[in-house]
Design an enzyme around this catalytic site. Structure first.
Site, PDB file in Angstrom:
ATOM      1  N   HIS A  27      -0.445   5.577   2.129  1.00 31.75           N
ATOM      2  CA  HIS A  27      -0.032   4.179   2.211  1.00 31.75           C
ATOM      3  C   HIS A  27      -0.665   3.518   3.434  1.00 31.75           C
ATOM      4  O   HIS A  27      -1.142   4.194   4.345  1.00 31.75           O
ATOM      5  CB  HIS A  27       1.486   4.072   2.455  1.00 31.75           C
ATOM      6  CG  HIS A  27       2.369   4.724   1.466  1.00 31.75           C
ATOM      7  ND1 HIS A  27       3.061   4.016   0.517  1.00 31.75           N
ATOM      8  CD2 HIS A  27       2.743   6.015   1.297  1.00 31.75           C
ATOM      9  CE1 HIS A  27       3.821   4.836  -0.191  1.00 31.75           C
ATOM     10  NE2 HIS A  27       3.654   6.054   0.252  1.00 31.75           N
ATOM     11  N   GLU A 109       2.037   7.254   5.825  1.00 35.12           N
ATOM     12  CA  GLU A 109       1.704   5.860   6.117  1.00 35.12           C
ATOM     13  C   GLU A 109       0.638   5.818   7.202  1.00 35.12           C
ATOM     14  O   GLU A 109       0.758   6.494   8.241  1.00 35.12           O
ATOM     15  CB  GLU A 109       2.933   5.102   6.646  1.00 35.12           C
ATOM     16  CG  GLU A 109       4.083   5.010   5.661  1.00 35.12           C
ATOM     17  CD  GLU A 109       3.969   3.819   4.710  1.00 35.12           C
ATOM     18  OE1 GLU A 109       2.955   3.092   4.754  1.00 35.12           O
ATOM     19  OE2 GLU A 109       4.919   3.640   3.921  1.00 35.12           O
ATOM     20  N   HIS A 145      -0.885   4.683  -2.857  1.00 37.45           N
ATOM     21  CA  HIS A 145       0.294   4.011  -3.407  1.00 37.45           C
ATOM     22  C   HIS A 145      -0.104   3.119  -4.582  1.00 37.45           C
ATOM     23  O   HIS A 145       0.611   3.021  -5.581  1.00 37.45           O
ATOM     24  CB  HIS A 145       0.974   3.194  -2.303  1.00 37.45           C
ATOM     25  CG  HIS A 145       2.410   2.869  -2.578  1.00 37.45           C
ATOM     26  ND1 HIS A 145       3.159   2.064  -1.759  1.00 37.45           N
ATOM     27  CD2 HIS A 145       3.242   3.240  -3.593  1.00 37.45           C
ATOM     28  CE1 HIS A 145       4.397   1.966  -2.274  1.00 37.45           C
ATOM     29  NE2 HIS A 145       4.466   2.669  -3.368  1.00 37.45           N
ATOM     30  N   ASP A 155      -1.716  -0.880  -1.415  1.00 32.70           N
ATOM     31  CA  ASP A 155      -2.119   0.003  -0.319  1.00 32.70           C
ATOM     32  C   ASP A 155      -2.503   1.398  -0.839  1.00 32.70           C
ATOM     33  O   ASP A 155      -2.015   1.808  -1.877  1.00 32.70           O
ATOM     34  CB  ASP A 155      -0.995   0.090   0.733  1.00 32.70           C
ATOM     35  CG  ASP A 155       0.309   0.662   0.175  1.00 32.70           C
ATOM     36  OD1 ASP A 155       0.812   0.148  -0.840  1.00 32.70           O
ATOM     37  OD2 ASP A 155       0.816   1.634   0.762  1.00 32.70           O
TER      38      ASP A 155
HETATM   39 ZN   LIG Z   1       2.854   1.950   0.248  1.00 28.97          ZN
END
Ligand SMILES: [Zn+2]
Length: 169
Positions: A27, A109, A145, A155
């Site tokens: 992400h 992330e 994602h 993303d």
């Molecule tokens: Zn995401």
């Protein structure tokens, strides 16, 4: 993970006992959007984001979300959820016919935005982290994602260099 800062998020629960953790989901996130280095991401994942602190925050401060890991622009790795637990990062999602990707994935992330290149430090740490996870879990796929929630999520975005990442692992 050894070497990671650990900030436990309450936004997780138990996985099913027999589940195989075999998907990595990449992400990007930045809070406020497009701004880097502030406490917004951590505050969101720890349920302490002040809705009055930024105009964007009012709409998201009640979300209950997390990821297993965040890699900041300088390469710092922060862990929010232990990998055996289910982090709430993917939302409604599907991968190769399986729904609810949170059940069987680990979410990473990268602090960033779709239209901004990621840093060398982030690629280096992502490679280190991915290698460590592959040594421990039967990771069969790595997806963005946007791959598991197409049309809903964009993303990690076009600036994420999949070729560079794949070559590094
Ligand atoms: Zn995401």
């Amino acid at each position: 993970m050894a070497g990671a800062v650990y900030l436990p998020s309450p936004n997780c629960d138990a996985r099913k006992e027999d589940v195989s953790i075999d998907l990595l989901v990449i992400h990007n996130i930045s809070l406020p959007p497009g701004e880097f280095g502030g406490p917004g991401i951590i505050d969101l994942f720890l349920n302490r984001l002040d809705p009055a602190a930024h105009s964007y925050y009012a709409g998201i401060s009640a979300l209950r979300v997390s990821a297993h890991f965040l890699i900041r622009r300088d390469g710092e790795i922060i862990q929010f959820v232990p990998c055996p637990a289910r982090a709430w990062h993917a939302g409604p999602s599907s991968w190769r016919g399986r729904e609810r990707c949170n059940d069987f994935s680990i979410g990473i992330e990268l602090e960033g935005a779709d239209t901004v290149p990621f840093t060398d430090a982030q690629y280096a740490q992502l490679a280190t982290l991915t290698r460590a996870l592959r040594a421990r879990y039967p990771i069969a796929d790595i997806a963005g994602h946007s791959d598991i929630a197409p049309g809903r999520k964009t993303d990690p975005g076009p600036c994420f260099d999949w070729q560079r990442f794949r070559a590094s692992i």
